[in-house]
Motif scaffolding. Structure first.
Motif, PDB file in Angstrom:
ATOM      1  N   PRO A 120       0.653  -1.342  -0.028  1.00  0.00           N
ATOM      2  CA  PRO A 120       0.075  -0.061  -0.099  1.00  0.00           C
ATOM      3  C   PRO A 120       0.769   1.319   0.124  1.00  0.00           C
ATOM      4  O   PRO A 120       0.160   2.353   0.151  1.00  0.00           O
ATOM      5  CB  PRO A 120      -0.733  -0.100   1.260  1.00  0.00           C
ATOM      6  CG  PRO A 120       0.048  -0.730   2.299  1.00  0.00           C
ATOM      7  CD  PRO A 120       0.812  -1.800   1.311  1.00  0.00           C
ATOM      8  N   TRP A 121       1.918   1.234  -0.004  1.00  0.00           N
ATOM      9  CA  TRP A 121       3.136   2.305  -0.008  1.00  0.00           C
ATOM     10  C   TRP A 121       3.153   2.867  -1.339  1.00  0.00           C
ATOM     11  O   TRP A 121       3.193   2.185  -2.332  1.00  0.00           O
ATOM     12  CB  TRP A 121       4.364   2.010   0.622  1.00  0.00           C
ATOM     13  CG  TRP A 121       4.853   0.633   0.044  1.00  0.00           C
ATOM     14  CD1 TRP A 121       5.761   0.587  -1.080  1.00  0.00           C
ATOM     15  CD2 TRP A 121       5.144  -0.454   0.552  1.00  0.00           C
ATOM     16  NE1 TRP A 121       6.024  -0.550  -1.391  1.00  0.00           N
ATOM     17  CE2 TRP A 121       5.368  -1.394  -0.141  1.00  0.00           C
ATOM     18  CE3 TRP A 121       4.406  -1.049   1.944  1.00  0.00           C
ATOM     19  CZ2 TRP A 121       5.848  -2.594  -0.125  1.00  0.00           C
ATOM     20  CZ3 TRP A 121       4.686  -2.535   2.194  1.00  0.00           C
ATOM     21  CH2 TRP A 121       5.407  -3.197   1.163  1.00  0.00           C
ATOM     22  N   ARG A 122       2.995   4.184  -1.324  1.00  0.00           N
ATOM     23  CA  ARG A 122       3.606   5.066  -2.413  1.00  0.00           C
ATOM     24  C   ARG A 122       4.598   6.157  -1.981  1.00  0.00           C
ATOM     25  O   ARG A 122       4.330   6.808  -0.995  1.00  0.00           O
ATOM     26  CB  ARG A 122       2.296   5.663  -3.170  1.00  0.00           C
ATOM     27  CG  ARG A 122       1.128   4.704  -3.640  1.00  0.00           C
ATOM     28  CD  ARG A 122       1.826   3.674  -4.450  1.00  0.00           C
ATOM     29  NE  ARG A 122       0.595   3.110  -4.969  1.00  0.00           N
ATOM     30  CZ  ARG A 122       0.407   1.663  -4.463  1.00  0.00           C
ATOM     31  NH1 ARG A 122       1.191   1.289  -3.588  1.00  0.00           N
ATOM     32  NH2 ARG A 122      -0.519   0.714  -4.732  1.00  0.00           N
ATOM     33  N   ILE A 123       5.674   6.356  -2.753  1.00  0.00           N
ATOM     34  CA  ILE A 123       6.701   7.132  -2.573  1.00  0.00           C
ATOM     35  C   ILE A 123       6.966   8.231  -3.809  1.00  0.00           C
ATOM     36  O   ILE A 123       7.106   7.751  -4.855  1.00  0.00           O
ATOM     37  CB  ILE A 123       8.056   6.368  -2.166  1.00  0.00           C
ATOM     38  CG1 ILE A 123       7.595   5.434  -1.064  1.00  0.00           C
ATOM     39  CG2 ILE A 123       8.891   7.337  -1.792  1.00  0.00           C
ATOM     40  CD1 ILE A 123       8.934   4.615  -0.731  1.00  0.00           C
ATOM     41  N   ILE A 124       7.140   9.534  -3.240  1.00  0.00           N
ATOM     42  CA  ILE A 124       7.146  10.396  -4.286  1.00  0.00           C
ATOM     43  C   ILE A 124       8.634  11.134  -4.043  1.00  0.00           C
ATOM     44  O   ILE A 124       8.914  11.559  -2.715  1.00  0.00           O
ATOM     45  CB  ILE A 124       6.356  11.719  -4.153  1.00  0.00           C
ATOM     46  CG1 ILE A 124       4.910  11.332  -4.638  1.00  0.00           C
ATOM     47  CG2 ILE A 124       6.402  13.070  -5.020  1.00  0.00           C
ATOM     48  CD1 ILE A 124       3.638  12.141  -4.549  1.00  0.00           C
ATOM     49  N   LYS A 125       9.465  11.365  -4.908  1.00  0.00           N
ATOM     50  CA  LYS A 125      10.748  11.485  -4.996  1.00  0.00           C
ATOM     51  C   LYS A 125      10.747  13.405  -5.289  1.00  0.00           C
ATOM     52  O   LYS A 125      10.234  13.570  -6.157  1.00  0.00           O
ATOM     53  CB  LYS A 125      11.674  11.183  -5.893  1.00  0.00           C
ATOM     54  CG  LYS A 125      13.219  11.669  -5.901  1.00  0.00           C
ATOM     55  CD  LYS A 125      14.057  11.135  -7.028  1.00  0.00           C
ATOM     56  CE  LYS A 125      15.292  11.933  -6.840  1.00  0.00           C
ATOM     57  NZ  LYS A 125      15.927  12.215  -8.264  1.00  0.00           N
ATOM     58  N   SER A 126      10.868  14.036  -4.385  1.00  0.00           N
ATOM     59  CA  SER A 126      11.052  15.382  -4.310  1.00  0.00           C
ATOM     60  C   SER A 126      12.465  15.767  -4.297  1.00  0.00           C
ATOM     61  O   SER A 126      13.261  15.265  -4.444  1.00  0.00           O
ATOM     62  CB  SER A 126      10.224  16.147  -3.387  1.00  0.00           C
ATOM     63  OG  SER A 126      10.593  15.913  -1.873  1.00  0.00           O
ATOM     64  N   SER A 127      12.677  17.161  -4.557  1.00  0.00           N
ATOM     65  CA  SER A 127      13.938  17.729  -4.536  1.00  0.00           C
ATOM     66  C   SER A 127      14.944  17.344  -3.267  1.00  0.00           C
ATOM     67  O   SER A 127      16.055  17.104  -3.649  1.00  0.00           O
ATOM     68  CB  SER A 127      13.966  19.233  -4.491  1.00  0.00           C
ATOM     69  OG  SER A 127      13.483  19.670  -3.358  1.00  0.00           O
ATOM     70  N   ASN A 128      14.466  17.009  -2.029  1.00  0.00           N
ATOM     71  CA  ASN A 128      15.418  16.663  -0.907  1.00  0.00           C
ATOM     72  C   ASN A 128      14.633  15.832  -0.287  1.00  0.00           C
ATOM     73  O   ASN A 128      15.406  15.636   0.934  1.00  0.00           O
ATOM     74  CB  ASN A 128      15.828  17.791  -0.236  1.00  0.00           C
ATOM     75  CG  ASN A 128      14.777  18.406   0.566  1.00  0.00           C
ATOM     76  OD1 ASN A 128      13.521  18.310   0.422  1.00  0.00           O
ATOM     77  ND2 ASN A 128      15.089  19.367   1.890  1.00  0.00           N
TER      78      ASN A 128
END
Length: 193
Positions: A120-128
């Protein structure tokens, strides 16, 4: 669960080291086992959350029931990278090559176990940072499914942090001012140093 408890203020690696050096937890001897698992029960604010942690090595041959359960749960089937990891927002899948030094920690999250293999996890890569979200089940008839998903996200976070530490990737968990989106609830972020 009371998140003000000091145990939640420590890095997960310290918690694991502390737990594995203990002979008992809350008066329960750690040698109490079911099958090949140690049972640890956390009881806070009248909430009981059983956690079964497998230890040891898998047997060379599986019992028939083990094989059946793994088949029914879809244990060999993991979601595709593009369904779990995103770049900046949920509309842009993160390409494996763009994850750079965090490819292995993210891959360990992808391979992490979850209740009925829902991942169920979702991960967003942002700038830092890497922002962890919990995709809440649309088909659940009760909160019990979503409660199990909270355990799943904790397992994913543990895999991410332990692999990052092993690779020498520094960072820390921090609750940023991010909002939930659609059926994806913001949980926490891994802020890179």
């Amino acid at each position: 669960m009371n998140l003000d408890n000091p145990i939640f203020k420590k890095p997960i690696t310290e918690v694991i080291k502390a737990r594995t050096s203990m002979r008992s937890y809350n008066g329960v001897p750690l040698d109490k086992t079911i099958g090949d698992s140690i049972i640890d029960v956390i009881n806070q604010d009248n909430e009981i959350l059983p956690i079964v942690i497998p230890v040891g090595y898998p047997s060379e041959s599986r019992r028939g029931m083990d094989t059946f359960v793994r088949f029914m749960a879809g244990s060999k089937n993991r979601k595709a990278w593009s369904k779990l990891f995103f770049d900046v927002d949920f509309n842009t899948p993160l390409k494996e090559l763009e994850s750079l030094e965090y490819f292995i920690p993210l891959q360990m999250v992808r391979l992490a176990p979850s209740a009925v293999n829902k991942q169920p996890w979702r991960i967003i890569k942002s700038s830092n940072s890497y922002d962890f979200y919990l995709e809440q089940s649309k088909d659940s008839k009760s909160d019990s499914h979503n409660d199990m998903h909270k355990i799943d996200i904790g397992i994913a976070m543990c895999h991410f942090e332990l692999t990052s530490a092993e690779l020498g990737l520094e960072g820390h968990w921090e609750k940023l001012k991010l909002s939930s989106q659609d059926n994806k609830k913001y949980i926490i972020s891994w802020v890179r140093k």
